[in-house]
Motif scaffolding. Structure first.
Motif, PDB file in Angstrom:
ATOM      1  N   GLU A   1       4.451   6.811 -19.940  1.00 39.83           N
ATOM      2  CA  GLU A   1       5.904   6.748 -19.772  1.00 39.83           C
ATOM      3  C   GLU A   1       6.249   6.371 -18.337  1.00 39.83           C
ATOM      4  O   GLU A   1       7.199   5.624 -18.088  1.00 39.83           O
ATOM      5  CB  GLU A   1       6.524   8.099 -20.141  1.00 39.83           C
ATOM      6  CG  GLU A   1       8.046   8.118 -20.150  1.00 39.83           C
ATOM      7  CD  GLU A   1       8.649   8.261 -18.769  1.00 39.83           C
ATOM      8  OE1 GLU A   1       9.664   7.595 -18.475  1.00 39.83           O
ATOM      9  OE2 GLU A   1       8.105   9.039 -17.962  1.00 39.83           O
ATOM     10  N   GLN A   2       5.456   6.874 -17.395  1.00 39.71           N
ATOM     11  CA  GLN A   2       5.668   6.531 -15.988  1.00 39.71           C
ATOM     12  C   GLN A   2       5.470   5.037 -15.762  1.00 39.71           C
ATOM     13  O   GLN A   2       6.249   4.399 -15.035  1.00 39.71           O
ATOM     14  CB  GLN A   2       4.702   7.331 -15.112  1.00 39.71           C
ATOM     15  CG  GLN A   2       4.887   7.118 -13.619  1.00 39.71           C
ATOM     16  CD  GLN A   2       3.909   7.951 -12.805  1.00 39.71           C
ATOM     17  OE1 GLN A   2       3.508   9.039 -13.210  1.00 39.71           O
ATOM     18  NE2 GLN A   2       3.511   7.456 -11.657  1.00 39.71           N
ATOM     19  N   PHE A   3       4.445   4.476 -16.373  1.00 38.92           N
ATOM     20  CA  PHE A   3       4.222   3.032 -16.281  1.00 38.92           C
ATOM     21  C   PHE A   3       5.390   2.283 -16.914  1.00 38.92           C
ATOM     22  O   PHE A   3       5.892   1.307 -16.354  1.00 38.92           O
ATOM     23  CB  PHE A   3       2.918   2.648 -16.975  1.00 38.92           C
ATOM     24  CG  PHE A   3       2.792   1.167 -17.238  1.00 38.92           C
ATOM     25  CD1 PHE A   3       2.537   0.283 -16.204  1.00 38.92           C
ATOM     26  CD2 PHE A   3       2.961   0.657 -18.525  1.00 38.92           C
ATOM     27  CE1 PHE A   3       2.453  -1.092 -16.441  1.00 38.92           C
ATOM     28  CE2 PHE A   3       2.874  -0.707 -18.771  1.00 38.92           C
ATOM     29  CZ  PHE A   3       2.620  -1.574 -17.729  1.00 38.92           C
ATOM     30  N   PHE A   4       5.829   2.733 -18.093  1.00 35.16           N
ATOM     31  CA  PHE A   4       6.935   2.084 -18.794  1.00 35.16           C
ATOM     32  C   PHE A   4       8.191   2.064 -17.928  1.00 35.16           C
ATOM     33  O   PHE A   4       8.894   1.037 -17.840  1.00 35.16           O
ATOM     34  CB  PHE A   4       7.230   2.810 -20.106  1.00 35.16           C
ATOM     35  CG  PHE A   4       8.524   2.400 -20.755  1.00 35.16           C
ATOM     36  CD1 PHE A   4       8.636   1.204 -21.443  1.00 35.16           C
ATOM     37  CD2 PHE A   4       9.658   3.207 -20.647  1.00 35.16           C
ATOM     38  CE1 PHE A   4       9.840   0.809 -22.010  1.00 35.16           C
ATOM     39  CE2 PHE A   4      10.859   2.827 -21.214  1.00 35.16           C
ATOM     40  CZ  PHE A   4      10.953   1.629 -21.902  1.00 35.16           C
ATOM     41  N   SER A   5       8.485   3.175 -17.288  1.00 34.75           N
ATOM     42  CA  SER A   5       9.712   3.279 -16.491  1.00 34.75           C
ATOM     43  C   SER A   5       9.625   2.535 -15.164  1.00 34.75           C
ATOM     44  O   SER A   5      10.647   2.252 -14.537  1.00 34.75           O
ATOM     45  CB  SER A   5      10.028   4.756 -16.216  1.00 34.75           C
ATOM     46  OG  SER A   5      10.266   5.452 -17.419  1.00 34.75           O
ATOM     47  N   GLY A   6       8.411   2.205 -14.745  1.00 38.80           N
ATOM     48  CA  GLY A   6       8.240   1.544 -13.457  1.00 38.80           C
ATOM     49  C   GLY A   6       7.687   0.140 -13.537  1.00 38.80           C
ATOM     50  O   GLY A   6       8.424  -0.834 -13.722  1.00 38.80           O
ATOM     51  N   SER A   7       6.377   0.021 -13.440  1.00 38.52           N
ATOM     52  CA  SER A   7       5.739  -1.298 -13.340  1.00 38.52           C
ATOM     53  C   SER A   7       5.956  -2.175 -14.564  1.00 38.52           C
ATOM     54  O   SER A   7       6.053  -3.404 -14.442  1.00 38.52           O
ATOM     55  CB  SER A   7       4.235  -1.125 -13.098  1.00 38.52           C
ATOM     56  OG  SER A   7       3.997  -0.403 -11.909  1.00 38.52           O
TER      57      SER A   7
END
Length: 252
Positions: A106-112
């Motif tokens: 989810e962190q990847f989805f929201s960022g990079s």
């Protein structure tokens, strides 16, 4: 049974009961956090134990979110039916192995991810392929969420459903429960009966299992993991980490 003298000697050598308990919790939590197990609903009264719990959890979280350095080459068996976006003739292909309940995914989805999509995928330079790797032993909703995404894909809305799952997963612990998965299908205007039948029957479970098998063959066991033209990187990495590899590949 130990006598009072032996107990007294133990305490003199190894510390107070609080310290002993704290040490025990640090040891157990280090094992639990290494397996991405989250400790919940624990409210110890002893300050030493409480501090040990907090420190162990923080250390485990930091370790789990530390991405690995690029390595390769690595070969991933392709799945023809895997959902993809971007030009089929793109010079660079990123294959992502992901888990909808994984906080770092989810962190990847929201960022990079959003930056990559705008700069490379939408401009035709990169093709992005999504593969499933639900870690069911620690993420109990991940398997059905993956199946639901494929059911949505059968109706042409995989990526819209993909986005909705990641956006919803961080809102509550039951955001990926089956009832919620069906609600998202309705929200996207999917044929509800077709979607429900697909999900309830496990019709897409086979493709999820194929992805898990292919991941294992390629030595991939954690999420998110990315394979960029044969180069593997692991973790919710920064945009710069992806750009370095992509730009090198585009120059070849």
């Amino acid at each position: 049974m130990a006598n009072l003298k032996s107990v007294s000697k133990f305490l003199q050598e190894y510390g107070t009961p609080s310290a002993i308990i704290a040490g025990a919790f640090v040891l157990s939590l280090s094992v639990m956090t290494s397996a991405n197990i989250v400790v919940k609903n624990f409210n110890p009264s002893d300050a030493a134990v409480r501090g040990a719990v907090q420190n162990a959890q923080q250390a485990g979280s930091q370790a789990a979110n530390t991405p690995s350095a690029p390595s390769g080459p690595i070969n991933v068996t392709p799945r023809v039916s895997a959902m993809a976006q971007g030009s089929a003739s793109a010079k660079v292909t990123i294959t992502e192995f992901s888990d909808f309940q994984c906080p770092f995914c989810e962190q990847f989805f929201s960022g990079s991810y959003k930056q990559l999509k705008a700069k490379y995928v939408d401009t035709g330079k990169v093709r992005m392929v999504f593969r499933h790797l639900p870690l069911a032993s620690i993420h109990p909703y991940a398997q059905k969420a993956a199946e639901a995404a494929e059911c949505a894909g059968n109706q042409g809305k995989f990526w819209q459903y993909h986005d909705l799952l990641f956006e919803s997963a961080k809102t509550s612990s039951t955001a990926l429960a089956v009832d919620s998965l069906k609600t998202y299908a309705k929200k996207l205007g999917l044929n509800q009966n077709q979607f429900n039948t697909c999900l309830d029957s496990g019709a897409t479970a086979a493709v999820i299992n194929q992805d898990k098998t292919d991941a294992a063959k390629a030595g991939i066991s954690g999420t998110p993991t990315f394979v960029i033209n044969g180069q593997k990187i692991v973790g919710a990495q920064s945009m710069a980490a992806f750009e370095n590899i992509i730009e090198q590949e585009l120059k070849k």
